[in-house]
Design an enzyme around this catalytic site. Structure first.
Site, short mmCIF file in Angstrom:
data_model
loop_
_atom_site.label_atom_id
_atom_site.label_comp_id
_atom_site.label_asym_id
_atom_site.label_seq_id
_atom_site.Cartn_x
_atom_site.Cartn_y
_atom_site.Cartn_z
N GLU A 159 -43.44 -17.51 62.67
CA GLU A 159 -44.82 -17.81 62.31
C GLU A 159 -45.15 -17.32 60.91
O GLU A 159 -46.19 -16.71 60.66
CB GLU A 159 -45.78 -17.21 63.35
CG GLU A 159 -45.64 -17.83 64.73
CD GLU A 159 -46.66 -17.33 65.73
OE1 GLU A 159 -47.19 -18.15 66.49
OE2 GLU A 159 -46.90 -16.10 65.76
N GLU A 235 -43.63 -22.35 71.11
CA GLU A 235 -44.36 -21.38 71.92
C GLU A 235 -45.49 -22.12 72.63
O GLU A 235 -46.54 -22.39 72.03
CB GLU A 235 -44.93 -20.24 71.07
CG GLU A 235 -43.89 -19.32 70.49
CD GLU A 235 -44.50 -18.09 69.81
OE1 GLU A 235 -45.70 -17.81 70.05
OE2 GLU A 235 -43.78 -17.44 69.04
#
Length: 588
Positions: A159, A235
């Site tokens: 991320e 995710e």
């Protein structure tokens, strides 16, 4: 025989056949090794073909240059177990992992040099990453699918678009992995927004996105930046984590199943974050910092497909039902349930007062100013500062500048209040004519794991003032509390409301999973047979600590609670039922 896993157009391919990845997260470091196979079998029986895990740097290199790959850190055993069960493996070994894990997986010793810049092409940071990768990557290479192992893909950073935009850094990590023999598919994962994808994507690396809902909007945004490539939600947030003082987060199984179905209708691949959460044992919980500092609880139950102790939930069966609409599944064959037992009430019969035990728990150091844990070479736990103040002085406001994270203040050994980084309570001191000892016990409640405040030094990070006057010349006791064997316990004669260790014992005929109910206790840390179970705190939401059966032994077992505020009832209860929600949330 090697597995040929690659991308062809908008499909993942394995040995020439189009393949959809249906993956679930199980963090080996949050589950005792004896239970890895049980959890992995349950993943496979739910219809999944892949398991994904992060690799936390701070677990594997707790001290710079000293590496650990045993017990909870035995990543090779976990990978081999996944292969035995018949699962592919996705590895996310980024220097930074987030994961609600202490410091996002970065080792605390990085902060000893205050000039270091994290998660960018800073040479000082990359020197440390390279030294770690020199050890880690050769361990992983034999388990790549190109070497007949189960690892089909690896992430280069986590991320990153939520943090920065250093494309040179991302390329450096990519090349750092490749030159150490990593030749499987490499990927990034980011939120499905313009800024996050622009900051986090890397040339020659597959991009994936993370989200919990809004399937079509999220995948449409990914396709804008990466057309004609496989769609993957790396995710899928099918549950959520808890901070201390919040309510326990839950999500309806029907909603999760519906969102999954929307993904599979798009011919997308998916990785459930998480499939099985496990536990933040020890001091490894992380923290967030939005408007204020918010530490994560010990349980990482996450309200997902398996409970913290591995029991399939309604969500498990709802998800399997969706998957079997797209993939033919054999009849489900779950392992035998793991026994759970109520061991009853355990009296805590002995105690040791912290301030009487400082010399056996710590080697004190004299410093001009209060220094942080990192400056003292300490990673986790507590740190105690003490100085002498001259008197007389009246109506002096005590100012800690800044205490990370929760400080208990004592004057001549008497507790007078607390100061926390999220609530700067005011403490007024009166110093008698002959002066007084000022003591400050600071708890590191977990370094921040996400966002711009990653450089989260612990202890007193600046200084201590009485009104405007800085106080100098301190005795500092680092208290990592890793070894309690030298404590001198005596029978409890009276209840003293000062930080102390309480000890009890109980006999087990047959170990079984159980839950430590800490009702009646305030705040502290629990140990079973020397193993740090994690923190407890009366404010909730969680009201029990999970004790896996492998931490128990036949015969006599020892339990220790390091209680910061004292209790009126020196006993605990080992129950067969977890409690992850407090009926009434007490304000911090």
């Amino acid at each position: 025989m090697s597995i040929d896993f690659y991308v062809k157009g908008n499909q993942f391919m394995i040995n020439g056949e189009p393949t959809r990845i249906i993956s679930g997260v199980i963090h080996y470091f949050r589950v005792v090794p004896e239970y890895w196979e049980d959890r992995l079998i349950k993943l496979k029986e739910c219809g999944f073909n892949t398991v994904e895990t992060y690799i936390p740097w701070n677990l594997h290199e707790p001290v710079e240059g000293s590496f650990s790959f045993e017990g909870l850190a035995d990543i090779e055993r976990f990978i081999k177990t996944a292969k035995k069960v018949g699962l592919y493996v996705i590895i996310r070994p980024s220097p930074y992992i987030c994961a609600e894990w202490e410091f996002g997986g970065l080792p605390s010793w990085l902060l000893k040099d205050k000039h270091i810049r994290l998660r960018c092409i800073d040479p000082l940071f990359l020197e440390k990453v390279d030294a770690y990768y020199d050890v880690l990557m050769p361990i992983l290479v034999p388990h790549l699918c190109t070497n007949d192992g189960p690892i089909i893909a690896m992430q280069i950073e986590n991320e990153y678009g939520s943090y920065g935009n250093d494309q040179k850094y991302l390329q450096y990590l990519k090349e750092a992995m490749e030159k150490r023999g990593i030749d499987v598919l490499l990927f990034t994962s980011d939120g499905p927004t313009d800024s996050m994808l622009q900051g986090g994507m890397a040339t020659g690396v597959l991009a994936t996105v993370n989200f919990g809902s809004g399937v079509n909007q999220s995948f449409d945004k990914l396709e804008e930046y990466q057309p004609n490539q496989p769609l993957m939600c790396m995710e899928f947030w099918n549950g959520w984590f808890d901070h201390w003082g919040e309510k326990h987060h839950t999500r309806e199984a029907e909603d999760v199943a519906k969102t999954l179905d929307e993904m599979l209708q798009r011919n997308a691949s998916v990785n459930f974050y998480v499939f099985h959460g496990g536990t933040n044992f020890g001091f490894y919980n992380g923290a967030n910092h939005g408007e204020k500092y918010e530490p994560t609880i010990t349980s990482y139950d996450y309200d997902v497909l398996l409970t913290e102790h591995g029991v399939p939930t309604e969500k498990y069966f709802a998800v399997r039902k969706v998957i079997e609409n797209y993939v033919p599944l054999p009849p489900i064959a779950l392992p035998e349930p793991i026994p759970v037992k109520d061991f009853g009430e355990i009296p805590m019969t002995k105690s040791a007062i912290l301030f009487d035990s400082l010399d056996v728990l710590s080697i004190p150091a004299e410093r001009i100013c209060p220094e942080t844990m990192e400056e003292m070479g300490q990673d986790y736990g507590f740190i105690y500062y003490e100085t002498k103040i001259s008197g007389p002085r009246k109506d002096n406001k005590l100012i800690l500048q800044d205490a990370h994270d929760r400080a208990l203040v004592y004057l001549n050994g008497r507790y007078i209040g607390e100061i926390t980084r999220w609530d700067q309570q005011e403490i007024i001191l009166d110093i008698p004519e002959d002066g007084a000892r000022l003591g400050i016990l600071v708890e590191n409640m977990g370094r921040i794991n996400y966002g711009p405040f990653l450089k989260d030094y612990k202890g007193i990070t600046e200084g201590v003032r009485l009104n405007g006057q800085f106080l100098f010349h301190w005795t500092i006791y680092p208290l990592p509390l890793k070894d309690l064997t030298k404590l001198d316990f005596t029978d409890i004669s009276k209840m003293v409301h000062t930080p102390q260790f309480y000890k009890g014992s109980f006999t087990v005929d047959q170990p079984a999973d159980t839950f430590l109910n800490f009702e009646g206790w305030k705040k502290g840390v629990a140990y079973i047979n020397g193993f740090n179970l994690g923190r407890y705190w009366e404010i909730g939401p969680q009201q029990t600590l999970y004790i896996p059966a492998p931490l128990l032994k036949k015969g006599v077992n020892e339990i220790i609670l390091f209680e910061l505020h004292g209790t009126m009832k020196p006993s605990i209860y080992l129950s067969d039922t977890p409690v992850l929600e407090k009926e009434t949330i007490i304000s911090k």
